[in-house]
Design an enzyme around this catalytic site. Structure first.
Site: not given
Ligand code: AMP
Ligand code: MG
Length: 496
Positions: A104-105, A124, A136-137, A187, A263-264, A273
């Site tokens: 997502g980002r 990232k 917001d990516g 990364r 997913d992590n 992550d």
């Molecule tokens: P995380 O638990 O931080 O590893 O993120 C879980 C999911 O949310 C992943 O698909 C990330 O890409 C997405 N994600 C987290 N923060 C953002 C962000 N600010 N904008 C877009 N996608 C996000």
């Molecule tokens: Mg993640």
């Protein structure tokens, strides 16, 4: 003879990366990702640079000093040969099927040939992608510094992890609980494929993609599985074993990840992550580092079981490729022996025991119990223990305990065990197994506060210490001390 123009080639602003792109993940085809360019950020600046890693990657010496690198690694300028894409994956979050997630980002720029072997380069925080959902990516400066430093801290500790090449920042505002500023972490890893990639194609009932993904991972990273009777069960077993060894390393060093969703979880058994992670200060087995984790699902002492649970999700996802359930279950079974064996081996090394003897498990268990009962600082205890029976004696260790009698009893047990071990050999093993420096929350926090005021010197200082955490680093003891009282009030959530 050197020509004047030779020096032009290494002049910072004209430096070229000369990267050799191979981009094999992109070869999997469009069902696995969306191709798109990063979204630029205004007026980027360097926050942290990992020159040691640049050298390992074989990058041109001055490239990380160049304006080209700053622009390219912020996502403002394409690198010739890169093929940026966001990957799609799904996953279980906090025990619940979350459906499609994806990068997502993060954007994969592609994969380059390096002296370490092929490495993927990912930005990232590089902007929105088709998988951003409501996000917001972006990534904020705070979390990017934490990821940058912790990746390298883990690597310095000898723990498998994705790596970090640099962080760039921009004053562009990013809204979290409050307004912060944007940053991008570059990364690297041989692959960023997660358990969730497999779950994605399995839950969507796309066996061909599932097989293509498994074959890609086997051929590149687990070639021995190809020759197994049941290659996909062999893959599951190999991932289970790598994950088990990673978990043993986390537990031994007192690392809490905070968000062990599927997913992590890296298919290569890498720590990946970095969000609300924490190295334990006082030893509290039930410690929950993520303030968003209200149930304590990912508490320190639950991490090994959570990894096993995640491996079951991976096994479930791979089932369509594995002939029968028994083979899948047998493959997962290996975790139950590899994890405890690896943990015992790491703990024996921390205790300075070069070989294994019958009472060792009991000694290790009683050490954990003693530390928990006295809430002893985990890192300081082990480092002080290295000095036992050498110059400093056992007083500095004893001082950490309020229950002196229990400590004395434990010390008696330990002293008997180490009596036949050569003390120089033991001290050497212990000093290599018990770090002096870990990235405690308050150290990261201080570097972040300074960085917000554009003073990045603490990021550099911490990077240098954490890359060699077993060394003494004379004059830097302030970074190896107890946490200040205010450290207990640092609240780290998923917000990043
Ligand atoms: P995380 O638990 O931080 O590893 O993120 C879980 C999911 O949310 C992943 O698909 C990330 O890409 C997405 N994600 C987290 N923060 C953002 C962000 N600010 N904008 C877009 N996608 C996000
Ligand atoms: Mg993640």
């Amino acid at each position: 003879m050197r020509h004047l123009t030779d020096s032009l080639a290494t002049e910072p602003d004209t430096a070229q990366a000369h990267l050799k792109w191979v981009n094999t993940f992109a070869g999997l085809g469009p069902g696995f990702f969306s191709e798109l360019a990063p979204s630029p950020l205004p007026s980027p600046y360097w926050v942290g640079r990992n020159r040691a890693h640049a050298r390992e990657l074989g990058l041109e010496e001055h490239w990380l000093e160049s304006a080209e690198a700053l622009a390219a690694l912020t996502g403002n300028q394409p690198l010739p040969g890169a093929r940026p894409l966001a990957g799609v994956y799904s996953g279980h979050q906090f025990g619940v099927w979350a459906g499609q997630l994806g990068d997502g980002r993060a954007l994969l720029l592609g994969e380059i040939e390096t002296p370490l072997g092929p490495q993927e380069i990912q930005l990232k925080g590089a902007g929105r992608t088709p998988y951003s959902r409501m996000g917001d990516g972006r990534a904020v400066l705070r979390s990017s510094i934490r990821e940058f430093l912790c990746s390298e801290a883990m690597h310095g500790l000898g723990i498998p992890t994705t790596r970090a090449l640099c962080v760039t920042g921009s004053d562009a505002p990013v809204r979290r609980e409050e307004i912060e500023t944007a940053a991008v972490v570059t990364r690297t890893a041989p692959s960023f494929i997660r358990f969730g990639h497999f779950e994605h194609f399995s839950y969507r009932n796309q066996p061909e993609q599932l097989r293509a993904l498994a074959d890609y991972v086997i051929s590149r990273f687990y070639p021995a599985c190809r020759d197994a009777r049941q290659p996909y069960a062999a893959l599951l077993q190999a991932v289970s074993e790598r994950t088990a060894r990673m978990m043993a390393a986390w537990q031994a060093v007192g690392f809490c990840h905070g968000v062990m969703n599927t997913d992590n979880m890296s298919i290569l058994g890498l720590t990946i992550d970095y969000g609300p992670f924490q190295f334990l200060d006082a030893f509290d087995p039930g410690h929950v580092c993520n303030h968003s984790d209200e149930q304590g699902r990912y508490a320190y002492n639950r991490q090994p079981n959570m990894a096993y649970w995640n491996l079951f999700c991976l096994g479930q996802a791979l089932l369509p490729l594995i002939d029968n359930q028994e083979d899948a279950l047998a493959a997962l079974e290996s975790y139950k022996t590899v994890f405890p064996d690896a943990l015992q081996a790491r703990m024996r090394a921390k205790l300075g025991l070069p070989d294994e003897q019958p009472g060792d498990k009991a000694l290790i268990d009683s050490t954990f119990q003693l530390l928990a009962a006295n809430r002893v600082d985990y890192t300081i205890f082990w480092r002080r223990l290295c000095g036992l029976s050498t110059q400093s004696g056992h007083e500095p260790v004893r001082d950490l305990f309020f229950d002196r009698e229990s400590f004395n009893a434990w010390l008696l047990q330990y002293s008997e065990r180490i009596a036949p071990v050569d003390s120089a050999l033991r001290a050497d093993l212990m000093l290599k197994s018990n770090p002096k420096f870990v990235l405690r929350n308050h150290l990261g926090e201080e570097a972040i506060q300074a960085a917000k005021l554009k003073d990045f010197s603490q990021v550099d200082t911490l990077l240098a210490l954490l890359q060699a955490p077993f060394d003494e680093h004379p004059g830097q003891d302030a970074f190896a001390g107890f946490p200040p009282d205010w450290a207990a009030s640092i609240a780290i959530s998923c917000s990043s």
